[in-house]
Design an enzyme around this catalytic site. Structure first.
Site, mmCIF file in Angstrom:
data_model
loop_
_atom_site.group_PDB
_atom_site.id
_atom_site.type_symbol
_atom_site.label_atom_id
_atom_site.label_comp_id
_atom_site.label_asym_id
_atom_site.label_seq_id
_atom_site.Cartn_x
_atom_site.Cartn_y
_atom_site.Cartn_z
ATOM 1 N N GLU A 173 0.808 -1.226 0.000
ATOM 2 C CA GLU A 173 0.000 0.000 0.000
ATOM 3 C C GLU A 173 0.843 1.279 0.000
ATOM 4 O OE1 GLU A 173 -2.891 -0.378 3.094
ATOM 5 O OE2 GLU A 173 -3.905 -1.969 1.950
ATOM 6 N N ASP A 188 12.991 58.152 2.835
ATOM 7 C CA ASP A 188 13.970 58.976 3.539
ATOM 8 C C ASP A 188 14.517 58.297 4.788
ATOM 9 O OD1 ASP A 188 11.780 59.561 5.191
ATOM 10 O OD2 ASP A 188 11.228 61.183 3.811
ATOM 11 N N LYS A 208 18.689 62.672 4.578
ATOM 12 C CA LYS A 208 19.929 63.370 4.878
ATOM 13 C C LYS A 208 21.102 62.395 4.805
ATOM 14 C CE LYS A 208 19.202 66.498 8.301
ATOM 15 N NZ LYS A 208 19.206 66.945 9.704
ATOM 16 N N GLY A 258 8.496 57.759 7.126
ATOM 17 C CA GLY A 258 8.482 57.208 8.483
ATOM 18 C C GLY A 258 7.193 57.594 9.201
ATOM 19 N N ILE A 297 1.500 63.230 9.749
ATOM 20 C CA ILE A 297 1.880 63.801 11.055
ATOM 21 C C ILE A 297 3.339 64.238 10.962
ATOM 22 C CG2 ILE A 297 2.218 63.320 13.517
ATOM 23 C CD1 ILE A 297 -0.254 61.573 13.393
ATOM 24 N N MET A 304 10.936 65.716 17.036
ATOM 25 C CA MET A 304 12.074 66.549 16.627
ATOM 26 C C MET A 304 12.491 67.501 17.748
ATOM 27 S SD MET A 304 10.687 67.413 12.791
ATOM 28 C CE MET A 304 8.967 67.485 13.242
HETATM 29 N N1 SAH Z 1 5.801 61.346 10.201
HETATM 30 C C1 SAH Z 1 6.565 60.883 11.327
HETATM 31 C C2 SAH Z 1 7.265 61.996 12.064
HETATM 32 C C3 SAH Z 1 8.290 62.718 11.251
HETATM 33 S S1 SAH Z 1 9.104 63.954 12.166
HETATM 34 C C4 SAH Z 1 5.650 60.106 12.285
HETATM 35 O O1 SAH Z 1 4.429 60.131 12.122
HETATM 36 O O2 SAH Z 1 6.172 59.462 13.171
HETATM 37 C C5 SAH Z 1 10.560 63.132 12.691
HETATM 38 C C6 SAH Z 1 10.562 62.904 14.189
HETATM 39 O O3 SAH Z 1 9.731 61.806 14.530
HETATM 40 C C7 SAH Z 1 11.903 62.544 14.763
HETATM 41 O O4 SAH Z 1 12.702 63.673 14.963
HETATM 42 C C8 SAH Z 1 11.510 61.908 16.077
HETATM 43 O O5 SAH Z 1 11.163 62.866 17.020
HETATM 44 C C9 SAH Z 1 10.238 61.183 15.689
HETATM 45 N N2 SAH Z 1 10.490 59.777 15.355
HETATM 46 C C10 SAH Z 1 10.209 59.150 14.215
HETATM 47 N N3 SAH Z 1 10.523 57.840 14.287
HETATM 48 C C11 SAH Z 1 11.020 57.646 15.521
HETATM 49 C C12 SAH Z 1 11.515 56.508 16.224
HETATM 50 N N4 SAH Z 1 11.566 55.310 15.657
HETATM 51 N N5 SAH Z 1 11.916 56.681 17.493
HETATM 52 C C13 SAH Z 1 11.864 57.874 18.084
HETATM 53 N N6 SAH Z 1 11.411 58.979 17.487
HETATM 54 C C14 SAH Z 1 10.988 58.871 16.218
#
Ligand code: SAH
Length: 460
Positions: free
Chosen positions: A22, A248, A270, A301, A306, A382
């Protein structure tokens, strides 16, 4: 990789199966499905084997295996219930350099047979290298559920259309675009499921006329704060279909690892010692690539709306009549606070939360007064290089010097670093941290001691 996975073309190729019981039947069935020319050697056979033999589906040879039976064979499977015979088959085959599988004995075999999901021409094979067959089976079941039955017909259809599509669309991009539409088309799938050949033909003609020229577009995608698992499913899908990805500094390597391998990647962040690509230049890149018919993903990011200047990029696209869409992401405040065990609101401590930028236009006295109100959480984006100023402004509005604060560097990543202290220590704490970092001010920070759960590699 202990075994090299390949798919063999066995059609009409002589293969030998040793064993007539089988278990051997199962192997015979697989070999026949692959179109092999199967000879089976055994002292006796099951009824099923005898029937196959009578139907000329395979040929049964009654007798005892000898090395002579191997002559001219491409592949051998030993499936007897005698370990000794199986071993003899394996040794003889190995001497003649013929691939041999020994049932239930992967350590003795020169090839093993994977668990298979057959949606021919789509075939998925899974193997655990003989280490965990049950796990391979569980995976098979999982994948099986994901693969609809129409898949085989769809792939078959694609095969018959390949040449026509090649003639029709000269550029590779246009062809890829057509196939993506083809395989995602729900109407085509339902026509196939209902087995309506007229409907299938009509749908294919419609797809061909709809997809003459891929129209370029831009999708603004929020990549989240770093941990790739925090990107949305929609964002991921876009990244895997993109022709071009413009990204970025804040987009983590982990997230970039999810981008379609062949997509062109344009970095606009940057570089050490240099400034970012100016916003206007980024806008021009988006416009140029989309106008060339490409699907552009602008990966940012966190959340693009935001502190992401996402809206400025969209305004430029609108001026050039370029279609766009936006997929939100988890913003740094939410991601970093969660991974640091800090709830941004709490019934007893904070009824609201403010996202504040440390950069950009300065805030006036009245605004700082509102910011320093009780029962709220402040999140400064920031803010690292402005920590001293933030500290002074909050203290000047009578915020308590012992107010809990946290700074989170590279939040949600394996290299996340969190420091917790009081407002009076903000400047010194900031000096020990690197960008990107987020400053959180408020009573909720003290919950971190109890709620922290994420063990980053750099945890203190
Ligand atoms: N659009 C992004 C923010 C861009 S402004 C968001 O919504 O999160 C960039 C700032 O976001 C950085 O200077 C820092 O203050 C914060 N930031 C983004 N990613 C981060 C991380 N992984 N850890 C800590 N701060 C972070």
């Amino acid at each position: 990789m202990d075994y090299f996975p390949i798919f063999c073309q066995l059609k009409d190729k002589p293969c030998l199966l040793v064993g007539g019981g089988e278990i051997a039947e199962r192997k015979a069935r697989l070999l026949m499905e692959a179109g092999a020319s199967v000879s089976v050697i055994a002292p006796s056979f099951t009824g099923q084997f005898m029937q196959w033999h009578a139907e000329h589906k395979l040929s049964c040879i009654t007798g005892v295996f000898t090395a002579d039976h191997l002559s001219g064979k491409w592949l051998v499977i030993a499936a007897t219930d005698s370990e000794q015979v199986n071993q003899q088959v394996f040794q003889s085959a190995t001497e003649k350099q013929i691939f041999c599988n020994v049932v239930d004995s992967p350590e003795q075999a020169s090839f093993i047979m994977p668990s298979v999901i057959d949606r021919s021409p789509i075939v998925v094979a899974i193997s655990s290298g003989g280490k965990a067959p049950v796990l391979a089976r569980i995976l098979r079941e999982k994948i099986e559920q994901q693969l609809p039955n129409y898949l085989g017909v769809l792939a078959q259809l694609a095969g018959t259309l390949r040449e026509q599509i090649k003639q029709r669309f000269s550029s590779m991009n246009a062809r890829r675009y057509f196939w993506e539409q083809f395989f995602a088309d729900k109407s085509l799938q339902s026509e196939i499921e209902a087995q309506r050949s007229d409907g299938i033909e009509q749908r294919i003609s419609a797809l061909l006329s709809e997809n003459q020229q891929p129209q370029g577009s831009v999708v603004l995608v929020g990549a989240g704060p770093g941990d790739a698992g925090l990107m949305t499913i929609k964002g991921l899908q876009q990244c895997q279909q993109a022709d071009v990805v413009v990204y970025d500094r804040l987009v983590s390597d982990e997230v970039m690892g999810l981008v379609r391998r062949d997509a062109q990647r344009i970095y606009v962040g940057k570089q050490a010692g240099f400034h970012c690509v100016p916003q206007d230049e980024i806008n021009q890149i988006l416009i140029k690539e989309a106008t060339a018919g490409k699907r552009v993903v602008r990966l940012k990011g966190g959340d693009p709306f935001i502190f992401g200047r996402g809206s400025e990029e969209l305004e430029a696209l609108i001026e050039h009549h370029i279609p766009f869409s936006v997929i939100p992401g988890i913003t740094a405040a939410s991601g970093c606070a969660t991974y640091a065990g800090i709830p941004l609101t709490h019934r007893d401590y904070a009824q609201s939360v403010r996202f504040i930028t440390g950069h950009g236009k300065g805030l006036n006295e009245a605004e700082w007064q509102c910011i320093a109100q009780k029962n709220q959480t402040l999140v400064f984006y920031m803010g690292l290089s402005k920590a001293q100023y933030i500290q002074q402004m909050l203290l000047s509005q009578n915020m308590c010097a012992t107010m809990p604060i946290a700074i989170i560097e590279k939040g949600t990543l394996a290299t996340q670093k969190v420091v917790v202290g009081q407002l009076r220590q903000l400047t010194e704490m900031a000096e020990t941290m690197e960008s990107p970092a987020l400053i959180i001010v408020g009573e909720v920070v003290k919950l971190n001691e109890k709620l922290q759960w994420f063990q980053s590699k750099s945890a203190k």
